[in-house]
Every structure is written in structure tokens, then in C-alpha cells.
Design a protein around this motif. Structure first.
Motif, mmCIF file in Angstrom:
data_model
loop_
_atom_site.group_PDB
_atom_site.id
_atom_site.type_symbol
_atom_site.label_atom_id
_atom_site.label_comp_id
_atom_site.label_asym_id
_atom_site.label_seq_id
_atom_site.Cartn_x
_atom_site.Cartn_y
_atom_site.Cartn_z
ATOM 1 N N ASP A 187 38.701 -17.054 18.307
ATOM 2 C CA ASP A 187 37.298 -17.445 18.145
ATOM 3 C C ASP A 187 37.246 -18.626 17.186
ATOM 4 O O ASP A 187 37.871 -18.591 16.130
ATOM 5 C CB ASP A 187 36.477 -16.306 17.523
ATOM 6 N N GLN A 188 36.486 -19.658 17.530
ATOM 7 C CA GLN A 188 36.278 -20.783 16.615
ATOM 8 C C GLN A 188 34.835 -20.750 16.147
ATOM 9 O O GLN A 188 33.911 -20.684 16.954
ATOM 10 C CB GLN A 188 36.580 -22.117 17.279
ATOM 11 N N ILE A 189 34.659 -20.764 14.821
ATOM 12 C CA ILE A 189 33.327 -20.684 14.233
ATOM 13 C C ILE A 189 33.080 -21.954 13.419
ATOM 14 O O ILE A 189 33.837 -22.248 12.489
ATOM 15 C CB ILE A 189 33.206 -19.448 13.324
ATOM 16 N N PRO A 190 32.037 -22.723 13.758
ATOM 17 C CA PRO A 190 31.740 -23.926 12.974
ATOM 18 C C PRO A 190 31.162 -23.569 11.604
ATOM 19 O O PRO A 190 30.465 -22.565 11.454
ATOM 20 C CB PRO A 190 30.715 -24.665 13.833
ATOM 21 N N LEU A 191 31.476 -24.396 10.623
ATOM 22 C CA LEU A 191 30.952 -24.242 9.267
ATOM 23 C C LEU A 191 30.220 -25.511 8.878
ATOM 24 O O LEU A 191 30.653 -26.611 9.208
ATOM 25 C CB LEU A 191 32.096 -23.997 8.270
ATOM 26 N N SER A 192 29.109 -25.347 8.175
ATOM 27 C CA SER A 192 28.364 -26.513 7.694
ATOM 28 C C SER A 192 28.114 -26.351 6.201
ATOM 29 O O SER A 192 28.102 -25.244 5.668
ATOM 30 C CB SER A 192 27.049 -26.671 8.456
ATOM 31 N N SER A 210 31.867 -29.914 6.097
ATOM 32 C CA SER A 210 31.825 -29.413 7.475
ATOM 33 C C SER A 210 33.234 -28.999 7.868
ATOM 34 O O SER A 210 34.215 -29.432 7.273
ATOM 35 C CB SER A 210 31.290 -30.461 8.451
ATOM 36 N N GLY A 211 33.310 -28.158 8.867
ATOM 37 C CA GLY A 211 34.614 -27.707 9.328
ATOM 38 C C GLY A 211 34.483 -26.524 10.247
ATOM 39 O O GLY A 211 33.445 -26.319 10.878
ATOM 40 N N SER A 212 35.550 -25.736 10.290
ATOM 41 C CA SER A 212 35.547 -24.565 11.161
ATOM 42 C C SER A 212 36.619 -23.586 10.705
ATOM 43 O O SER A 212 37.519 -23.928 9.938
ATOM 44 C CB SER A 212 35.815 -24.966 12.611
ATOM 45 N N VAL A 213 36.480 -22.371 11.189
ATOM 46 C CA VAL A 213 37.542 -21.377 11.073
ATOM 47 C C VAL A 213 37.900 -20.931 12.483
ATOM 48 O O VAL A 213 37.031 -20.835 13.353
ATOM 49 C CB VAL A 213 37.166 -20.155 10.204
ATOM 50 N N VAL A 214 39.181 -20.710 12.695
ATOM 51 C CA VAL A 214 39.666 -20.135 13.943
ATOM 52 C C VAL A 214 40.186 -18.756 13.590
ATOM 53 O O VAL A 214 41.010 -18.605 12.681
ATOM 54 C CB VAL A 214 40.767 -21.009 14.582
ATOM 55 N N SER A 218 28.881 -20.249 7.943
ATOM 56 C CA SER A 218 28.461 -20.198 9.334
ATOM 57 C C SER A 218 27.001 -19.777 9.363
ATOM 58 O O SER A 218 26.494 -19.197 8.413
ATOM 59 C CB SER A 218 29.315 -19.195 10.114
#
Length: 123
Positions: free
Chosen positions: A17-22, A31-35, A122
Motif C-alpha cells: 500500500d502506498q500512502i501519500p503524506l503532506s 511531502s512524501g509517502s510511505v509504502v 496522511s
């Protein structure tokens, strides 16, 4: 006529699962994401990729949290020199109970409780 049935035993590989972060008001450029990838032993591999986090000075660090309606669980801590970062963590947090992600800036004071300095997260 003979009929052969092939049964494959084992757990299917679940796509990560990829979850965007702001960023928050404290770090609007972040900004970024977690997988998130569930591993066979029940733990979760967490791959964090972030840019735009301000430098964490010697008295502070960032902490990655899984957040739910009943509280939060830390997945680990990291520091930033202001450049883009990529870090890996492993957690046993129940992702159904803690479905959201948060990153806070923490004082390096030995207190394990979360600060109110939320810098990214998120939804």
C-alpha cells in the motif's frame, strides 16, 4: 475422462500500500509517502520517503506514528538535515486499528509521549 485439479497452497503476495503524506502548517513544504508491505510474520515493512522537512537540530528528532481512534503507535525515529530522506522501519502495529500516519517533531528529552508538533501526515 480424467479431471485434474491443481491446488496451490500458500498465501498470495499482497501488493504494498502506498500512502501519500503532506506537510502541516509547521512544515508546509513537506511531502512524501510511505509504502507499507505486510510480511509473512505479521509485521509491516514501512518505507518512508520525504522531502521538505526542516532540519532537526541537536535537541530534536522526528517520529513516525501509526494513528488510530484509540491512540498512536510509534514506528521509529529519525533526524533530518533538510535534504530528502528515505528510511525503512518495521512495525507490529495493527494497521486496521491504526490506519493513519503522522510525523511529529519531538524534543530529545526522554519522554516517549507524542508532542503536539505535527509536521506531516496522511489524510
Amino acid at each position: 475422462a480424467a479431471v485434474f485439479v491443481l491446488v496451490v497452497i500458500g498465501s498470495p503476495r499482497v501488493a504494498p500500500d502506498q500512502i501519500p503524506l503532506s506537510g502541516s502548517i509547521l512544515a508546509p513544504a513537506a511531502s512524501g509517502s510511505v509504502v507499507l508491505e505486510r510480511l509473512p510474520d505479521g509485521t509491516v515493512q514501512v518505507e518512508l520517503a520525504m522531502s521538505g522537512l526542516p532540519r532537526s537540530d541537536a535537541g530534536h528528532f522526528y517520529e513516525l506514528w501509526f494513528v488510530g481512534d484509540v491512540g498512536r503507535v510509534s514506528a521509529g525515529t529519525f533526524r533530518s538535515d533538510g535534504s530528502p530522506i528515505a528510511r525503512a522501519f518495521t512495525t507490529a502495529a495493527d494497521l486496521d486499528a491504526y490506519p493513519r500516519i503522522g510525523i511529529t517533531l519531538e524534543p530529545d528529552d526522554g519522554n516517549p509521549a507524542a508532542s503536539d508538533q505535527r509536521v506531516a501526515g496522511s489524510g
